[in-house]
Design an enzyme around this catalytic site. Structure first.
Site, short mmCIF file in Angstrom:
data_model
loop_
_atom_site.label_atom_id
_atom_site.label_comp_id
_atom_site.label_asym_id
_atom_site.label_seq_id
_atom_site.Cartn_x
_atom_site.Cartn_y
_atom_site.Cartn_z
N GLU A 20 -4.25 -11.93 50.96
CA GLU A 20 -4.62 -12.36 49.61
C GLU A 20 -6.14 -12.45 49.56
O GLU A 20 -6.76 -12.95 50.50
CB GLU A 20 -4.01 -13.73 49.31
N THR A 51 -5.94 -13.09 43.48
CA THR A 51 -5.71 -14.32 42.72
C THR A 51 -6.28 -14.20 41.30
O THR A 51 -7.14 -13.36 41.01
CB THR A 51 -6.38 -15.53 43.41
N TYR A 179 6.63 -23.91 48.34
CA TYR A 179 5.86 -24.90 49.09
C TYR A 179 6.73 -25.52 50.18
O TYR A 179 7.50 -26.45 49.90
CB TYR A 179 5.35 -25.97 48.11
N HIS A 183 5.83 -29.02 46.53
CA HIS A 183 4.74 -28.98 45.56
C HIS A 183 4.36 -30.43 45.23
O HIS A 183 5.23 -31.29 45.08
CB HIS A 183 5.19 -28.24 44.29
N GLN A 210 3.10 -21.31 50.26
CA GLN A 210 1.81 -21.96 50.46
C GLN A 210 1.51 -21.93 51.96
O GLN A 210 2.44 -21.84 52.78
CB GLN A 210 1.91 -23.42 49.98
N GLN A 246 -12.37 -28.50 56.83
CA GLN A 246 -11.04 -28.11 56.34
C GLN A 246 -9.93 -29.05 56.81
O GLN A 246 -8.87 -29.10 56.20
CB GLN A 246 -10.72 -26.67 56.77
N LYS A 305 -12.76 -13.40 53.41
CA LYS A 305 -13.55 -13.24 54.65
C LYS A 305 -12.62 -12.62 55.67
O LYS A 305 -11.47 -13.01 55.78
CB LYS A 305 -13.99 -14.61 55.18
P1 FAD Z 1 6.12 -23.92 39.05
O1 FAD Z 1 7.12 -23.13 39.78
O2 FAD Z 1 6.16 -23.89 37.57
O3 FAD Z 1 6.26 -25.43 39.57
C1 FAD Z 1 5.30 -26.41 39.21
C2 FAD Z 1 5.89 -27.80 39.40
O4 FAD Z 1 6.84 -28.08 38.38
C3 FAD Z 1 6.64 -28.02 40.71
O5 FAD Z 1 6.45 -29.37 41.08
C4 FAD Z 1 8.10 -27.77 40.36
O6 FAD Z 1 8.98 -28.51 41.18
C5 FAD Z 1 8.17 -28.22 38.91
N1 FAD Z 1 8.99 -27.37 38.05
C6 FAD Z 1 9.14 -26.03 38.13
N2 FAD Z 1 9.90 -25.57 37.13
C7 FAD Z 1 10.22 -26.64 36.38
C8 FAD Z 1 10.98 -26.80 35.19
N3 FAD Z 1 11.56 -25.75 34.58
N4 FAD Z 1 11.12 -28.05 34.67
C9 FAD Z 1 10.53 -29.12 35.27
N5 FAD Z 1 9.81 -29.02 36.41
C10 FAD Z 1 9.64 -27.79 36.96
N6 FAD Z 1 -3.09 -20.77 41.15
C11 FAD Z 1 -3.93 -20.08 40.33
O7 FAD Z 1 -4.45 -20.64 39.36
N7 FAD Z 1 -4.18 -18.74 40.57
C12 FAD Z 1 -3.63 -18.07 41.59
O8 FAD Z 1 -3.90 -16.87 41.77
C13 FAD Z 1 -2.75 -18.77 42.48
N8 FAD Z 1 -2.13 -18.14 43.52
C14 FAD Z 1 -1.22 -18.81 44.29
C15 FAD Z 1 -0.52 -18.13 45.30
C16 FAD Z 1 0.41 -18.78 46.09
C17 FAD Z 1 1.17 -18.02 47.13
C18 FAD Z 1 0.64 -20.18 45.90
C19 FAD Z 1 1.62 -20.91 46.78
C20 FAD Z 1 -0.05 -20.87 44.91
C21 FAD Z 1 -0.98 -20.20 44.08
N9 FAD Z 1 -1.66 -20.84 43.04
C22 FAD Z 1 -2.50 -20.15 42.21
C23 FAD Z 1 -1.47 -22.29 42.83
C24 FAD Z 1 -0.32 -22.59 41.85
O9 FAD Z 1 -0.63 -22.09 40.57
C25 FAD Z 1 -0.16 -24.11 41.79
O10 FAD Z 1 0.35 -24.57 43.02
C26 FAD Z 1 0.62 -24.67 40.63
O11 FAD Z 1 0.41 -26.08 40.59
C27 FAD Z 1 2.13 -24.43 40.68
O12 FAD Z 1 2.44 -23.12 40.45
P2 FAD Z 1 3.97 -22.62 40.57
O13 FAD Z 1 3.99 -21.23 40.08
O14 FAD Z 1 4.49 -22.91 41.91
O15 FAD Z 1 4.64 -23.58 39.46
#
Ligand code: FAD
Length: 317
Positions: A20, A51, A179, A183, A210, A246, A305
């Site tokens: 990534e 990202t 996660y 999360h 994650q 870190q 990096k």
């Molecule tokens: P979701 O799956 O929507 O979950 C968010 C939270 O809400 C969780 O606590 C979940 O349990 C809960 N939840 C999920 N669905 C529902 C529902 N229907 N009703 C109620 N609760 C619900 N962020 C960026 O801004 N840009 C990036 O490029 C980026 N890349 C990432 C790549 C990876 C591999 C990972 C692991 C994270 C990345 N993130 C990025 C961070 C990510 O956007 C955050 O962790 C964000 O807070 C959660 O995203 P998610 O898609 O997991 O959310």
């Protein structure tokens, strides 16, 4: 274009290498980022994830008036994807986020990807806006990633938002985030897993985790996923630790634990090269065990990096 899941299916059980990257800060030259990726190409990553960074708002006085101005610090996800595909002939996987987007804007972004021949995406909710204490969707935007996955999968069936007639279907392969250490907003790992299942049931084809530093957390997580019927590939995310800072920053930002033995090894190092080496050695051990367990790919968070990841990949691939 090849779907990410096809690479897993056709790997003959071999663990793939993937990375990534993050777009450079606005105004910086793309050459530096490309220079970091180049040395990693010998390990043949079939795909590179890029990202996406939502805008931040700053207050600035313009003509005597205080204005709220949107600034995107790291724009260029789409352009970088196109450049990667052209230069390295790999699949570029843009991250698509809900934050800051209406559904209509998301649809248009996905149409752009489709026209460029980008058919792999990682669908995410995104974090809250800087200064906000919780995620607030843009008016008319998605509140959770499962809704974004649903929209993409509807487009795959030729259904656009307001079109009465069916349109030309897209063919997106959709990844989602997960996660192993939960999360941070989720009340429990169980509810978090149920929401992950909702994303997979909505059509997600694979999962990327994650970063984690304790493989047992990943193995337990995969077991729990399989137990509730999440059967898609779950790609472990690995980040080599590279600084003493870190040890505090990663748990604070990403809500994860750093094993004592890793902290000890990092703190025992006497200079920055030694610290990096401790991070590399830990990641190599993690990678060896994960490969032995037959994971589909090792996905490295490079932070754009390449030196540590290159040393790790040389030992593993
Ligand atoms: P979701 O799956 O929507 O979950 C968010 C939270 O809400 C969780 O606590 C979940 O349990 C809960 N939840 C999920 N669905 C529902 C529902 N229907 N009703 C109620 N609760 C619900 N962020 C960026 O801004 N840009 C990036 O490029 C980026 N890349 C990432 C790549 C990876 C591999 C990972 C692991 C994270 C990345 N993130 C990025 C961070 C990510 O956007 C955050 O962790 C964000 O807070 C959660 O995203 P998610 O898609 O997991 O959310």
């Amino acid at each position: 274009m090849t779907k990410i899941t096809e690479y897993f299916k056709n790997s003959g059980g071999k663990t793939l290498f993937s990375i990534e990257i993050i777009p450079p800060v606005k105004g910086q030259h793309l050459g530096e980022l490309m220079g970091h990726i180049e040395p990693l190409m010998e390990f043949k990553p079939p795909f590179i994830e890029v990202t996406y960074h939502r805008e931040e708002f700053i207050e600035k006085e313009v003509n005597g008036e205080l204005k709220r101005i949107p600034i995107r610090k790291r724009p260029g996800t789409l352009g970088i994807c196109a450049a990667l595909m052209q230069k390295f002939k790999v699949e570029a996987v843009p991250h698509v986020i809900c934050g800051g987007f209406t559904q209509e804007e998301t649809e248009d972004f996905l149409i752009d990807l489709h026209y460029l021949g980008i058919e792999n995406v990682l669908a995410l909710r995104g974090d809250q806006e800087k200064g906000e204490d919780r995620f607030i969707p843009k008016l008319g935007g998605h509140a959770y990633a499962n809704e974004l996955v649903e929209q993409i999968c509807r487009m795959n069936k030729g259904q656009l938002l307001y079109e009465e007639t069916e349109s030309f279907p897209t063919n997106f392969c959709v990844g989602v985030a997960a996660y192993p250490e939960k999360h941070f907003e989720a009340v429990s790992l169980e509810t978090d897993l149920q929401y992950l299942k909702q994303k997979v049931d909505a059509g997600a084809d694979y999962v990327v985790t994650q970063m984690f530093f304790d493989n047992q957390k990943y193995f337990d997580f995969v077991k729990a996923c399989r137990a509730i019927g999440i059967n898609v590939p779950i790609i472990p995310g690995i980040k080599p630790l590279a600084t003493v800072k870190q040890l505090e920053v990663l748990p604070a930002i990403f809500h994860l634990e750093i094993p004592n033995d890793l902290s000890k090894a990092v703190l025992a190092a006497t200079n920055s090269a030694g610290i990096k080496q401790a991070g590399i050695e830990w990641a190599i051990q993690q990678g060896k065990e994960l490969i032995q367990a037959g994971v589909p790919a090792l996905h490295f968070y490079t932070m754009s990096k390449s030196d540590s990841v290159r040393s790790i990949a040389s030992a593993l691939f």
